[in-house]
Scaffold this motif. Structure first.
Motif, mmCIF file in Angstrom:
data_model
loop_
_atom_site.group_PDB
_atom_site.id
_atom_site.type_symbol
_atom_site.label_atom_id
_atom_site.label_comp_id
_atom_site.label_asym_id
_atom_site.label_seq_id
_atom_site.Cartn_x
_atom_site.Cartn_y
_atom_site.Cartn_z
ATOM 1 N N ALA A 6 0.857 -1.274 0.040
ATOM 2 C CA ALA A 6 0.025 -0.104 0.075
ATOM 3 C C ALA A 6 0.768 1.220 0.100
ATOM 4 N N LEU A 7 0.963 1.918 -1.097
ATOM 5 C CA LEU A 7 1.648 3.332 -1.427
ATOM 6 C C LEU A 7 1.109 4.470 -0.773
ATOM 7 N N ARG A 8 1.988 5.452 -0.097
ATOM 8 C CA ARG A 8 1.296 6.430 0.549
ATOM 9 C C ARG A 8 1.777 7.707 -0.431
ATOM 10 N N GLY A 9 0.670 8.413 -1.045
ATOM 11 C CA GLY A 9 1.119 9.450 -1.846
ATOM 12 C C GLY A 9 1.622 9.432 -3.102
ATOM 13 N N LEU A 10 1.670 8.030 -3.553
ATOM 14 C CA LEU A 10 2.363 7.678 -4.881
ATOM 15 C C LEU A 10 1.365 6.824 -5.816
ATOM 16 N N THR A 11 1.127 6.835 -7.013
ATOM 17 C CA THR A 11 0.366 5.864 -7.887
ATOM 18 C C THR A 11 1.288 5.536 -9.244
ATOM 19 N N VAL A 12 1.347 4.359 -9.373
ATOM 20 C CA VAL A 12 2.118 3.800 -10.369
ATOM 21 C C VAL A 12 1.373 3.369 -11.524
ATOM 22 N N PHE A 13 1.725 3.780 -12.770
ATOM 23 C CA PHE A 13 1.003 3.407 -14.068
ATOM 24 C C PHE A 13 1.834 2.454 -14.811
ATOM 25 N N PRO A 14 0.858 1.528 -15.527
ATOM 26 C CA PRO A 14 1.721 0.532 -16.580
ATOM 27 C C PRO A 14 2.560 1.161 -17.592
ATOM 28 N N LYS A 15 3.721 0.613 -17.571
ATOM 29 C CA LYS A 15 4.832 0.977 -18.583
ATOM 30 C C LYS A 15 5.622 1.880 -18.039
ATOM 31 N N MET A 16 5.312 2.504 -16.877
ATOM 32 C CA MET A 16 6.188 3.429 -16.395
ATOM 33 C C MET A 16 6.975 2.891 -15.270
ATOM 34 N N THR A 17 8.292 3.325 -15.395
ATOM 35 C CA THR A 17 9.423 3.120 -14.162
ATOM 36 C C THR A 17 9.362 4.072 -13.143
ATOM 37 N N VAL A 18 9.279 3.680 -11.905
ATOM 38 C CA VAL A 18 9.249 4.415 -10.852
ATOM 39 C C VAL A 18 10.052 3.921 -9.613
ATOM 40 N N ASN A 19 10.904 4.779 -8.975
ATOM 41 C CA ASN A 19 11.392 4.449 -7.789
ATOM 42 C C ASN A 19 10.690 5.085 -6.578
ATOM 43 N N PHE A 20 10.971 4.308 -5.465
ATOM 44 C CA PHE A 20 10.467 5.019 -4.047
ATOM 45 C C PHE A 20 11.065 4.188 -2.980
ATOM 46 N N GLU A 21 10.895 4.844 -1.888
ATOM 47 C CA GLU A 21 11.321 4.286 -0.617
ATOM 48 C C GLU A 21 10.040 3.510 0.121
ATOM 49 N N VAL A 22 10.674 2.234 0.878
ATOM 50 C CA VAL A 22 9.936 1.584 1.409
ATOM 51 C C VAL A 22 10.325 1.295 2.837
ATOM 52 N N GLU A 23 9.278 1.662 4.021
ATOM 53 C CA GLU A 23 10.000 1.927 5.461
ATOM 54 C C GLU A 23 9.289 0.708 6.098
ATOM 55 N N ARG A 24 7.993 0.722 6.214
ATOM 56 C CA ARG A 24 7.282 -0.625 6.914
ATOM 57 C C ARG A 24 7.680 -1.804 6.696
#
Length: 309
Positions: A6-24
């Motif tokens: 479950a992402l906070r404040g982020l939405t990922v779309f198909p065919k898109m490359t995204v980076n984010f941080e995971v803490e929980r």
């Protein structure tokens, strides 16, 4: 079935490359599970970003199936993850399994765009133009590269996802686009979002310009006043009988009580801080002039007995 985050404040779309941080911990466990298996992971957005332990009611029902491309663990216990979107999917159910969310999902097939037409070309060109204006107004670095990638596609669905993935808008707005499956309808929605964001940016720039102009004017007046003081000092001009000193002398000459006198002197100090010719300075001068014209400490003999008149 696949691991879910479950992402906070982020939405990922198909065919898109995204980076984010995971803490929980529950999310880190989901990444580890995906890495040990098919490297597929389901990403869905939380409705409330401040919810630390979300339930099914706290997340949206549509998310994106992604491929786990890379992840790096930091000594602080934070994991940086890079994913690539594959397709939209609907969340059917999710259970906490061995410290991570295991989700049952239904993949949503990408709806084919209607037959390519002049109308589609018009929407795509308008999308490129509006997105370019948005990037320029937002001061986004590398905007020319993003526009080149966008202009190279004839797919209205991909163009919609690409634009919204790279816009700084509310997660709820991005979720609306993610949940809109018909490609042309999705692109029209994105054009509406772009139009509104451009209007907001125009207002922001107008406000910023006004503030900057006012600051520049005040700064210029401050420098000119300082230069005037230096010139007067060099010429030996006696400035004791300035407007402010005259006001102070008149106030003290009235013989008022301390409270009223301090109030009027405070207004004189306010006047000294006003830019030359400002509207507020005129108001303060008018106020002081009226107060100084009042008959302070002036008494007349009153006849209260009618018979003695």
């Amino acid at each position: 079935y696949m691991p879910m985050i479950a992402l906070r404040g982020l939405t990922v779309f198909p065919k898109m490359t995204v980076n984010f941080e995971v803490e929980r911990t529950i999310s880190i466990n989901a990444v580890n599970k995906a890495n040990d298996g098919s490297r597929l992971i389901f990403l869905v957005t939380q409705k409330d970003i401040f919810k630390e332990s979300p339930t099914l009611d706290d997340i949206y029902s549509v998310g994106t199936v992604c491929t786990l491309k890379q992840f790096v663990r930091s000594p602080q216990g934070i994991m940086r993850v890079i994913v690539e979107g594959i397709c939209r999917a609907k969340l059917i159910s999710a259970v906490d399994k061995n410290g991570f969310f295991q989700a049952e999902i239904l993949r949503l097939a990408e709806m084919p765009a209607s037959k390519h037409s002049i109308r589609t070309d018009g929407y795509l060109r308008q999308a490129v133009t509006s997105f370019g204006t948005y990037l320029e107004s937002s001061g986004v670095a590398g905007s020319s590269i993003q526009l080149f990638d966008l202009a190279a596609t004839n797919d209205p669905g991909y163009a919609s996802d690409y634009i919204v993935q790279n816009m700084a808008i509310k997660p709820s707005e991005k979720q609306r686009v993610l949940e809109t499956l018909p490609p042309l309808k999705r692109l029209r929605l994105v054009l509406d979002i772009l139009a509104r964001e451009l209007a907001v940016l125009e207002v922001e720039h107008e406000i910023s310009s006004r503030v900057q102009d006012q600051f520049s004017r005040m700064h210029k007046e401050s420098i000119l006043r300082e230069q005037l003081n230096i010139i007067k000092s060099e010429l030996g001009v006696d400035d004791e009988e300035s407007e402010l000193d005259i006001y102070r002398e008149k106030v003290k000459a009235l013989g008022l009580n301390d409270e009223i006198e301090q109030k009027l002197l405070k207004e004189v100090d306010r006047l000294s801080r006003q830019p030359f010719g400002s509207a507020e300075a005129s108001v303060i001068r008018s106020y002081l002039d009226i107060c100084l014209d009042l008959p302070w400490n002036t008494k007349t003999q009153e006849h209260l007995d009618i018979s003695s008149v």
